[in-house]
Design a protein around this motif. Structure first.
Motif, short mmCIF file in Angstrom:
data_model
loop_
_atom_site.label_atom_id
_atom_site.label_comp_id
_atom_site.label_asym_id
_atom_site.label_seq_id
_atom_site.Cartn_x
_atom_site.Cartn_y
_atom_site.Cartn_z
N ASP A 55 0.80 -1.22 0.00
CA ASP A 55 0.00 0.00 0.00
C ASP A 55 0.84 1.27 0.00
OD1 ASP A 55 1.07 -0.31 2.48
OD2 ASP A 55 -0.83 -0.23 3.58
N GLY A 56 2.09 1.16 -0.39
CA GLY A 56 2.96 2.33 -0.36
C GLY A 56 3.70 2.51 0.93
N GLY A 57 3.58 1.56 1.85
CA GLY A 57 4.29 1.63 3.13
C GLY A 57 5.17 0.40 3.31
N TRP A 58 6.07 0.48 4.29
CA TRP A 58 6.96 -0.65 4.55
C TRP A 58 6.21 -1.84 5.12
CZ3 TRP A 58 11.46 -0.52 2.34
CH2 TRP A 58 12.08 0.71 2.10
N LEU A 63 4.29 -7.41 4.62
CA LEU A 63 3.19 -8.38 4.57
C LEU A 63 3.14 -9.09 3.23
CD1 LEU A 63 0.29 -6.42 6.35
CD2 LEU A 63 1.50 -8.44 7.21
N ALA A 64 3.35 -8.35 2.15
CA ALA A 64 3.33 -8.96 0.82
C ALA A 64 4.46 -9.96 0.66
CB ALA A 64 3.43 -7.87 -0.24
N VAL A 65 5.65 -9.62 1.15
CA VAL A 65 6.79 -10.54 1.05
C VAL A 65 6.55 -11.81 1.86
CG1 VAL A 65 9.21 -10.84 1.69
CG2 VAL A 65 8.49 -8.76 0.52
N CYS A 66 6.13 -11.64 3.11
CA CYS A 66 5.90 -12.82 3.97
C CYS A 66 4.76 -13.68 3.43
CB CYS A 66 5.61 -12.38 5.40
SG CYS A 66 7.00 -11.58 6.22
N ALA A 112 -10.99 -13.00 -11.05
CA ALA A 112 -10.99 -12.31 -9.76
C ALA A 112 -10.56 -10.85 -9.88
CB ALA A 112 -10.08 -13.05 -8.78
N PHE A 113 -9.60 -10.55 -10.76
CA PHE A 113 -9.02 -9.21 -10.82
C PHE A 113 -9.34 -8.45 -12.09
CE2 PHE A 113 -6.28 -11.63 -7.92
CZ PHE A 113 -6.25 -10.78 -6.83
N GLY A 114 -10.01 -9.08 -13.04
CA GLY A 114 -10.36 -8.39 -14.27
C GLY A 114 -9.25 -8.48 -15.31
N GLY A 115 -9.51 -7.89 -16.45
CA GLY A 115 -8.58 -7.99 -17.56
C GLY A 115 -7.58 -6.86 -17.67
N ASP A 116 -7.61 -5.89 -16.77
CA ASP A 116 -6.68 -4.77 -16.81
C ASP A 116 -5.45 -5.05 -15.96
OD1 ASP A 116 -8.47 -3.34 -18.38
OD2 ASP A 116 -9.50 -2.52 -16.61
N ALA A 117 -4.34 -4.44 -16.35
CA ALA A 117 -3.10 -4.57 -15.57
C ALA A 117 -3.26 -3.88 -14.22
CB ALA A 117 -1.93 -3.96 -16.33
N LYS A 118 -2.72 -4.49 -13.20
CA LYS A 118 -2.82 -3.97 -11.84
C LYS A 118 -1.44 -3.59 -11.34
CE LYS A 118 -7.20 -5.08 -11.68
NZ LYS A 118 -8.25 -4.04 -11.73
N PRO A 119 -1.12 -2.29 -11.31
CA PRO A 119 0.20 -1.87 -10.83
C PRO A 119 0.28 -1.96 -9.31
CG PRO A 119 -1.13 0.05 -11.35
CD PRO A 119 -1.95 -1.16 -11.74
N ALA A 120 1.47 -2.14 -8.81
CA ALA A 120 1.70 -2.16 -7.37
C ALA A 120 2.51 -0.94 -6.98
CB ALA A 120 2.44 -3.44 -6.97
N SER A 121 2.27 -0.45 -5.77
CA SER A 121 2.95 0.76 -5.30
C SER A 121 4.14 0.38 -4.43
CB SER A 121 1.98 1.62 -4.49
OG SER A 121 0.85 1.99 -5.28
N PRO A 122 5.34 0.89 -4.75
CA PRO A 122 6.48 0.67 -3.86
C PRO A 122 6.35 1.55 -2.63
CG PRO A 122 7.11 2.12 -5.66
CD PRO A 122 5.69 1.68 -5.94
N PRO A 123 7.13 1.30 -1.60
CA PRO A 123 7.10 2.21 -0.43
C PRO A 123 7.39 3.64 -0.84
CG PRO A 123 8.31 0.21 0.08
CD PRO A 123 8.01 0.14 -1.38
N ALA A 124 6.75 4.56 -0.18
CA ALA A 124 6.86 5.97 -0.56
C ALA A 124 8.31 6.45 -0.56
CB ALA A 124 6.02 6.82 0.40
N ALA A 125 9.12 5.89 0.36
CA ALA A 125 10.52 6.31 0.44
C ALA A 125 11.32 5.91 -0.80
CB ALA A 125 11.17 5.71 1.69
#
Length: 288
Positions: A55-58, A63-66, A112-125
């Motif tokens: 979500d843009g935070g560490w 959580l995503a990595v684990c 589940a997620f549709g046919g569009d690309a879903k970008p992910a947000s890196p940490p704001a830092a």
């Protein structure tokens, strides 16, 4: 010239992204002799995990990595159980079974997620940019390069310098002898599968801000990873590393220099490497 140098850095980032997927594929295929064509969908699963949790935070990235590593390990164990009955039926049966599973999983993701690309947000830092060769370059890609290099080094040391790595190599060399020593080789096979799958999902989690989740990403990643494995040398982690960097550079520089011929250039390079070195850039040394 500075623009080409920045593109070359992009090639390193893309190549290391491919390595995180191809390393597990190379181990499972070259070490265990199992052709797993569901490996690309593992990357896609990691990318979707990153989209959902990062979500843009560490904290979200952690959580995503684990969650991604845990899901990948479980998926690898499931694939190991699925392919165990196909171990003696040849690569064609393994390819058909795992490819069918990949298509089912990809369709479920699309539903589940549709046919569009879903970008992910890196940490704001890490969302900004820094000057590289006079051009603004994303900080996250530079950090990804550093993390991927650390993962590559850790994987190489684990495989070549630890007792677990020695056990895997011994199982490959003489599975019956290892079994006679009281080791359950099914656990070894399952562990290698779980580690390879977890690495692919982790690649998807960390690589989602670079190559996001969407329909077709799993197939393109799988094809490029297979090229990496073949060019580098089946079953060779150093070979997969060299092959991934080569493929990453050919893809990125090829698109910049000759966009219309980039796909042909990649397979032309593959043919040239195999014609001169049939075993790949770094062939696997197998026990006799």
């Amino acid at each position: 010239m500075s623009g080409y140098l920045v593109t070359a850095v992009d090639g390193v980032a893309f190549g290391l992204l491919l390595y995180t997927v191809a390393a597990g594929l190379s181990l499972v295929f070259g070490v265990l002799d199992v052709l797993n064509l569901a490996h690309g969908v593992l990357y896609l699963a990691g990318a979707y995990v990153s989209y959902l949790l990062a979500d843009g935070g560490w904290r979200g990235l952690a959580l995503a990595v684990c969650g991604g590593v845990a899901a990948g390990a479980l998926g690898g164990l499931a694939l190991s159980a699925l392919t165990r009955t196909l171990a003696h039926r040849g690569h064609l049966d393994q390819a058909l079974a795992t490819l069918g599973l990949a298509y089912v999983a990809a369709d479920l993701f699309a539903t589940a997620f549709g046919g569009d690309a879903k970008p992910a947000s890196p940490p704001a830092a890490l969302a900004g940019s820094v000057p590289v060769f006079g051009h603004a370059y994303p900080v996250y890609r530079l950090v990804f390069i550093a993390v991927a290099l650390a993962l590559a080094l850790a994987g190489h040391l684990a495989f070549t310098r630890t007792s677990l790595g020695a056990l895997v190599r011994a199982t490959v060399a003489d599975r019956d002898m290892v079994r006679a020593l009281g080791v359950d080789t099914r656990l070894v096979v399952g562990g290698v599968f779980a580690a390879g799958a977890a690495l692919a999902v982790l690649g998807g989690v960390l690589g989602a801000p670079i190559l996001g989740a969407g329909p077709g990403v799993d197939r393109s990643v799988l094809v490029l990873s297979l090229v990496v494995v073949v060019v580098g040398g089946v079953g060779s982690l150093p070979g997969a590393f060299c092959g991934a960097l080569l493929v990453g550079e050919v893809q990125t520089l090829g698109v910049r220099l000759a966009p219309s011929y980039a796909p042909f250039l990649l397979f032309g390079v593959m043919l040239a490497v195999l014609a001169s070195r049939p075993g790949g850039l770094v062939p696997t040394v197998r026990a006799t």
